[in-house]
Structures are given as structure tokens and as C-alpha cells.
Design an enzyme around this catalytic site. Structure first.
Site, mmCIF file in Angstrom:
data_model
loop_
_atom_site.group_PDB
_atom_site.id
_atom_site.type_symbol
_atom_site.label_atom_id
_atom_site.label_comp_id
_atom_site.label_asym_id
_atom_site.label_seq_id
_atom_site.Cartn_x
_atom_site.Cartn_y
_atom_site.Cartn_z
ATOM 1 N N CYS A 149 -2.046 3.727 6.099
ATOM 2 C CA CYS A 149 -1.561 2.848 7.172
ATOM 3 C C CYS A 149 -2.314 3.056 8.478
ATOM 4 C CB CYS A 149 -0.081 3.104 7.437
ATOM 5 S SG CYS A 149 1.009 2.772 6.056
ATOM 6 N N ASP A 171 0.793 -1.230 0.000
ATOM 7 C CA ASP A 171 0.000 0.000 0.000
ATOM 8 C C ASP A 171 0.828 1.284 0.000
ATOM 9 O OD1 ASP A 171 0.798 0.003 2.683
ATOM 10 O OD2 ASP A 171 -1.209 0.386 3.478
#
Length: 383
Positions: free
Chosen positions: A372, A247
Site C-alpha cells: 500500500c 492487494d
């Protein structure tokens, strides 16, 4: 995670068994098993399970209040300010649930405001992308896959964070799906149409899944998430705490379209830029679960000499954006031209959403970003 601890950009050579930093194949993979697209899509999904895309409707966003000076030291106050800023921004568009260690709820409420619900659940750190279950849909219900959070392979304290998945599922009465795979939510990226992107370095790794082959892990991911095609990217082994989550590398913005991190001009080649090049090569030749090709669009990093953040661990990837209901949250790093360019690229792909840029210098100095520190729960098939 910041420089006074093992962070997401800190070399882990001091850890037992870490060995040399490596880009590419995991130790338990065979020489014929290099990271790349599978020869053919996996078939079948007998459970009817589906891992939805992030741009689908959310019931809520989960976040967590950083709890420990043992992790953040003198930066604890600053990182809490970053988290409060993200929570307030997301709460303009959808419900936000902030997990806070019991005894720290009042401070979290004061910082985040009345639009953010603070729930007392013991936590260690802020990375809910990795600690909260990965949500899927099945039989008209939302279920949560518990990926057995282990502190990124035992690299950070996680006595509380290791229990967050069960605590969240219990609190909200959501069914738990067990899997033998040890991983984190930041390991996975999906188009919502049956395709999963994964960095091999973060999953096919003895610090999470000792002695297990990529094929074994892939079969378990297909079973747990209901995906049909797994595209493996090499990643970077052993250079940061996550072993290079997907990501911060590449993200879907629509089925068949991804944004890929791109180093700033004149950046010297390193393991990270080589992993980007490897991912580009895999993706340009790959087909997704529908048998279609993937369009790869660059999302360039800012000029490191113009950013406001500091430290060797600073993550300046715009790819770590978060898609909320009616908005996309994107970092602003202080390079005005690059910040504006990233905002326009996201606007091009999400024209019906507001693009909200936020300063997150302390979170970024700890090796993470907005994605995150957030975790979406889908509204479910019935909305």
C-alpha cells in the site's frame, strides 16, 4: 490509517449513504452481474498498451512521507519510522523517490538516508499505491493512468493527494492517460499477460463510480490498462476505507499462480473470511487472458494472539508484499512460526530474490501494508 480516523478496517456506518455492510454485488450491478469470471475473455488491444507485472524491472519506487497529525495524530512519528524503514530497505535494490510536503523534506532526508531521493511534492498521507498513477507501456514508452484519486470515495482528506498523479507525471515528463474510472492502484492486480484481478466492492461502487455498471467500468479498464481479461472478485463493501482492495486479498507471483490470503486457524467466520472463500471459488474456476487455469496457493495469516501489533484496525495479511528489483519485501508480524512460513512461501516463488522482512506495526495498525505504501514505475520495454 489508524483508529482515530476512518481506517482500512473501520466500519463506515457513520458515513452518509453507507448503509449496511455488504459482501458481493454492487448496488449498480444487475442481479445477473455477480462478481466472478467473465463468460469469455475480452479480445483486442488496438493500442498495444500493456500493464506489466510487478516482478518486472523497475525504474524506481515511489513512496510518500506522512504529512499530517490531522490524519495520524500521536502516531505520526511512529508511522514515519515505518516508512523510513521501508524506504531504506527498498533503496538497497532500486532507486526510491520519496514525495514530501514542502517544508518537511529535511526531516524526511534525515530519517531515510542519502540513498533515498526526497522530492518536494505536496502530499497528505503515505499511500502511494493509490495516489501515484498506474503505469503502463505503449509504443516503447511508459505512460501513467490517472485514476482520479478521490480519497477512497471521499472518506479522507485528499486535497494534495488528489493532485499527486498529475504532479508525478509532470515531474518525470511521463504522458498522462485519462479515464472516467475513479479507482486506486491497490484496486488492481495483474499477471503482466493481460489478466486483471479486481474487487467489485472497491470499484463498482457509487462512492467512486456512481450509476455506472460493471460492464461499463470493465470496458474502461480494458481501454486504459490494455488488459484483455478482467476477473471480478466480490470483496467487502463498506467495512473499510478502501472497500476491500485486491492487494490485501490475492496477488500474482507468476502468470497462472496466485497467493491467496488465509485466515489464521480458529479465526471466527466474518465478512473478510467469506470474501476469501468467494475469491477462492472464483479463481479455481477462472481462466486467465491466455485461456489457462489459475493455481491458488494459501498464504496464511499469523496467530492474532502472537502478533506485536495492536488495534482492531490491524491488517495482518502477508499478501500485501512488494516485489522490488532482486528482492521481495514482506511484513513480519511477530508470530515467529507464521513469519517464517510466509517467508518460505515467498522464497519458493521468488528463488532469485532476497526475501526481506520488516516490522510495520504502525502502518498495519492504520489498515495498510508495504504494498500500500509503495508504487513501482517500470523501466519500460527497452529497460
Amino acid at each position: 490509517m489508524s483508529g482515530f480516523m476512518v481506517s482500512r478496517r473501520t466500519v463506515l456506518r457513520s458515513l452518509a449513504g453507507a448503509g449496511a455492510v455488504a459482501l458481493g454485488v454492487a448496488g449498480c450491478s444487475s442481479p445477473d452481474d455477480e462478481a466472478g469470471p467473465d463468460p469469455a475473455p475480452a479480445t483486442g488491444n488496438p493500442t498495444g498498451r500493456r500493464f506489466g507485472a510487478e516482478w518486472e524491472q523497475h525504474a524506481r519506487t515511489f513512496m510518500a512521507w506522512p504529512a499530517s497529525t490531522g490524519i495520524w495524530g500521536g502516531q505520526l512519528g511512529a508511522v514515519r519510522q515505518d516508512i523510513a524503514g521501508i524506504a531504506r530497505a527498498v533503496a538497497r535494490y532500486e532507486p526510491v523517490v520519496l514525495l514530501a510536503r514542502p517544508g518537511q523534506e529535511d526531516e524526511a532526508r534525515r530519517a531515510c538516508g542519502t540513498d533515498v531521493e526526497v522530492v518536494p511534492i505536496p502530499v497528505d498521507d503515505l499511500w502511494t499505491r493509490d495516489t501515484v498513477p498506474v503505469f503502463v507501456e505503449e509504443g516503447g514508452k511508459v505512460l501513467g493512468v490517472d485514476f482520479n484519486f478521490s480519497g477512497w470515495g471521499g472518506k479522507q482528506q485528499h486535497a494534495n493527494d488528489g493532485q499527486v498523479a498529475r504532479a508525478v507525471l509532470g515531474k518525470y515528463g511521463i504522458g498522462r492517460i485519462e479515464t472516467p474510472v475513479v479507482a486506486e492502484g491497490g484496486s488492481f492486480e495483474t499477471d503482466g499477460q493481460g489478466t486483471l484481478l479486481v474487487t467489485e466492492s472497491s470499484v463498482v461502487n457509487d462512492n467512486r463510480n456512481r450509476g455506472r455498471t460493471r460492464q461499463q467500468i470493465e470496458a474502461d479498464l480494458i481501454a486504459a490498462l490494455g488488459v484483455r481479461k478482467v476477473i471480478w472478485l466480490a470483496g467487502v463493501r463498506g467495512e473499510d476505507i478502501t472497500d476491500a482492495h485486491v492487494d490485501t486479498l490475492v496477488r500474482y507471483v507468476a502468470p497462472g499462480v496466485v497467493l491467496l490470503d488465509k485466515p489464521a486457524p480458529d479465526s471466527p467466520p466474518d465478512v473478510w473470511s467469506r470474501s476469501i472463500d468467494q475469491a477462492r471459488g472464483v479463481l479455481k474456476d477462472a481462466t486467465d487472458a491466455r485461456g489457462k487455469g489459475i493455481e491458488v496457493i494459501d498464504l496464511p495469516q499469523p496467530d492474532p494472539d502472537r502478533i506485536t501489533g495492536k488495534g482492531e484496525e490491524f491488517v495482518s495479511s502477508y499478501v500485501n508484499f512488494y516485489v522490488a528489483n532482486k528482492a521481495v519485501l514482506l511484513p513480519a508480524f511477530g508470530d515467529a512460526a507464521a513469519d517464517d512460513r510466509a517467508k518460505q512461501i515467498l522464497r519458493d516463488h521468488f528463488p532469485d530474490r532476497e526475501i526481506v522482512q520488516l516490522k510495520i506495526d504502525t502502518i498495519a495498525s492504520g489498515g495498510g501494508g508495504i504494498h500500500c505504501s509503495t508504487h513501482d514505475q517500470p523501466s519500460g520495454p527497452t529497460g
